[in-house]
Design an enzyme around this catalytic site. Structure first.
Site, short mmCIF file in Angstrom:
data_model
loop_
_atom_site.label_atom_id
_atom_site.label_comp_id
_atom_site.label_asym_id
_atom_site.label_seq_id
_atom_site.Cartn_x
_atom_site.Cartn_y
_atom_site.Cartn_z
CE LYS A 105 -4.34 1.44 2.13
NZ LYS A 105 -5.32 1.14 3.19
CD GLU A 119 -19.39 -2.41 8.86
OE1 GLU A 119 -18.60 -1.64 8.28
OE2 GLU A 119 -19.61 -3.59 8.45
NE ARG A 145 -21.78 -3.00 4.81
CZ ARG A 145 -20.71 -3.57 4.25
NH1 ARG A 145 -19.51 -3.21 4.64
NH2 ARG A 145 -20.85 -4.49 3.33
#
Length: 635
Positions: free
Chosen positions: A282, A369, A397
């Site tokens: 990344k 979540e 969610r």
């Protein structure tokens, strides 16, 4: 010589380039991203990490006939460049500009819109099923990160795809880091895979070895079978995915174009589901982003390209996330019931300090979540006081868990709804405008939002001391107003409102971020001879019914303002109160988010476009007051 990326109209040109040219193109794309994002901000870390992967995908496959499905979607900038949108990058995430996520109406190459993680595999299964029904032969290629792979629906989809033996190539983009350092057993599994070397070489050698074991009966045959199983699990790092029905390839170097292309072409020829495990870095190519270990460079505002220094906000006020998290931390020092839970957003929710001080009372559950919400409920059953810090858009969610596990059992969970209201540049997938509508109708739920950061800290105190069920505190993105802060905290009476400005001709009911708008409108009206009262309706549920009776009894126009959807929102609650209490002649106008998704852009520009501003408030009240005056004159 650097390539002019603005001349790209289609990814087909990639098939004509040699390896040297492809490497040069990778460097050009990285430099383009570093320069452009220094001005606009954006998700620089994820995109610098997928440059070679995206190039290889477009070389081997034929988009949009072959379907690329980017999980989360914030890593699709390179894809956008290669599909002809480089010239729009100066408008990235700006009003009416290029979206920071895949957008179907932007390009035929964007076949799936997203902004939430872990959706790509399910979407891919749907597209593959449609392909097979139609007897088409195109490829379906979801690209999912190691962080997103922890999301529950990703596992559900893996199970289904493997069971159906669906032809699909899943790219696991493993950069060892999502928005925050990954957590959980899957992270550990992937860690072991990364260090296991190339899977196929091990598998080929193992198969050769196993063929040497004689196929005889009795005890020797049983021992041989156990030996086979043991060898598989000992030597073969990809057995987790193999057991789910996938052919596992990798791990491979995600920055080696030749290796990527070789493996993609191999996967392309295979039947059934294939998982290609790609290791990427990344932020590759830009040192500040490469060295980031806490997620600062995941998504970022403008920065100084030469140094990596961020262009700081001029605001001296604390961030809302920081204020709420630090107030919870302060109270946790004397209240051992308090624990904090976040679904992979400890940095965004500013919980690093809490985690440092109370490591045993801080839970980062990863991108999960639903699990976070029900875990909070479980903690509450044991007399703990869980603070669930979650973005409004991500709370969507976990709706069933809020309904079924928290509200139905009337559990003392404190939900901190971060990024409530319009968030701006991230656009329609992240605008926090639905939470009032999907929480207000739930039995037992209390919802509040402060007018400023001082009231915000008192609301944290209110939530911690409230022990009669779930309570939600909404707070926006960005910084507070810079008001003076009280040193002592005090709980507010549940359901209490306050009058901020007296007025006899009309009443404005609002809360949170739209209070400055209401006060400005009241001042504009005062200059025109109209006195509008402004009420801080800080408790969205329950409402201050005593004050409402008093207001309706005055028979003046009422305007409600909310930075949230109108259907089922705060204004709807005021209408319901009028109907239930037979104030049928009341004049009520509601201002808020209309029945549409709000795209990306500066919040002020977005508010102006939907006529949610002080000018509109003035216009509505003047119209109502003048109409009332005219009616009285005619009488």
């Amino acid at each position: 010589m650097a390539m002019d990326l603005h001349t790209i109209t289609s990814p087909s040109f990639l098939k004509q380039l040699d390896q040297k040219q492809l490497v040069e193109l990778s460097e050009d794309i990285r430099q383009f991203l570093i320069e452009n994002l220094s001005r606009t901000g954006g998700h620089i870390g994820p995109n610098l990490g997928v440059v070679e992967l995206t190039i290889a995908l477009h070389r081997v496959f034929n988009s949009p006939t072959d379907k690329f499905i980017w999980d989360v979607g914030h890593q699709s900038y390179v894809h956008k460049i290669l599909t002809g949108r480089a010239s729009q990058f100066d408008t990235l995430r700006q009003f009416k500009g290029l979206c920071g996520f895949p957008k179907r109406n932007e390009s035929d190459h964007d076949v799936w819109e997203t902004g939430h993680s872990s959706t790509s595999l399910s979407a891919a299964m749907g597209m593959a099923a449609a392909r097979d029904i139609k007897k088409d032969t195109n490829h379906v290629i979801p690209i999912i990160g190691d962080g997103a792979l922890t999301g529950g629906m990703a596992f559900e989809a893996l199970n289904h795809i493997g069971h159906e033996k669906t032809n699909m190539i899943v790219i696991l983009n493993d950069n060892e880091m999502s928005i925050a350092p990954n957590v959980g057993a899957m992270h550990s599994v992937l860690g072991r895979m990364r260090t296991a070397g190339k899977y196929n070489k091990v598998k080929d050698d193992l198969e050769y070895l196993l063929k040497k074991i004689p196929a005889v009966g009795g005890k020797l045959a049983s021992t041989a079978e156990r030996l086979k199983d043991s060898l598989k699990y000992l030597l073969v790092s990809g057995m987790f995915f193999e057991e789910l029905g996938f052919t596992y390839l990798g791990p491979i170097n995600g920055h080696d174009l030749e290796e990527l292309e070789e493996n993609l072409r191999y996967a392309k020829k295979m039947d059934g589901p294939v998982l290609l495990h790609v290791i990427t870095k990344k932020g590759k190519g830009y040192l500040p982003a490469e060295q980031d270990r806490i997620g600062t460079w995941h998504g970022i505002g403008p920065y100084k390209m030469e140094t990596g220094d961020l262009v700081k906000s001029s605001s001296k006020a604390p961030s809302w996330s920081g204020l709420i998290a630090e107030t919870v931390r302060k109270l946790a020092r004397t209240d051992e019931r308090i624990v904090a839970i976040t679904p992979a957003m400890p940095v965004g929710s500013k919980l690093e300090g809490f985690a440092s001080e109370f490591p045993n009372r801080m839970f980062d559950v990863g991108i999960a979540e639903q699990h976070a919400t029900t875990m909070a409920a479980g903690l509450a059953t044991q007399d703990m006081k869980p603070f669930l810090a979650i973005y409004s858009t991500f709370l969507q969610r976990a709706y069933d868990q809020v309904v079924h596990d928290i509200c139905r059992q009337n559990l003392n969970v404190f939900i901190g709804i971060d990024r409530s209201g319009l968030v701006g540049a991230d656009g329609e997938t992240h605008q926090g405008v639905f939470d009032i509508a999907f929480l207000r109708h739930l039995p037992n739920m209390v919802i509040m939002m402060p007018k400023d950061e001082n009231e915000g800290q008192h609301m944290v105190k209110t939530a911690i001391e409230y022990n009669d069920g779930p309570i939600a505190l909404r707070y926006p993105r960005g910084n507070g107003l810079g008001v003076e802060m009280d040193s002592d905290l005090a709980a507010l009476p549940i359901g209490s409102w306050e009058v901020l400005k007296e007025g006899k001709d009309a009443v404005i009911l609002t809360f949170g971020t739209t209070i400055p708008m209401a006060l400005h409108a009241a001042e504009q009206l005062r200059e025109q001879g109209i006195q509008a009262e402004v009420v801080n309706a800080r408790f969205i549920k329950p409402m201050d019914t005593a004050m409402l009776h008093q207001i309706f009894g005055r028979n003046v126009p009422i305007v409600t303002i909310e930075e949230a959807v109108l259907q089922g929102g705060f204004g709807s609650g005021v209408l319901e109160f009028a109907e239930e209490n037979d104030y049928r002649g009341a004049i009520i106008d509601r201002l808020g988010i209309p029945d549409q998704f709000i795209e990306h852009g500066d919040v002020a520009e977005l508010m102006d476009e939907i006529h949610l501003n002080s000018d509109e408030v003035v216009k509505v009240i003047k119209k109502r007051v003048n109409a009332s005056a005219k009616a009285e004159t005619n009488v």
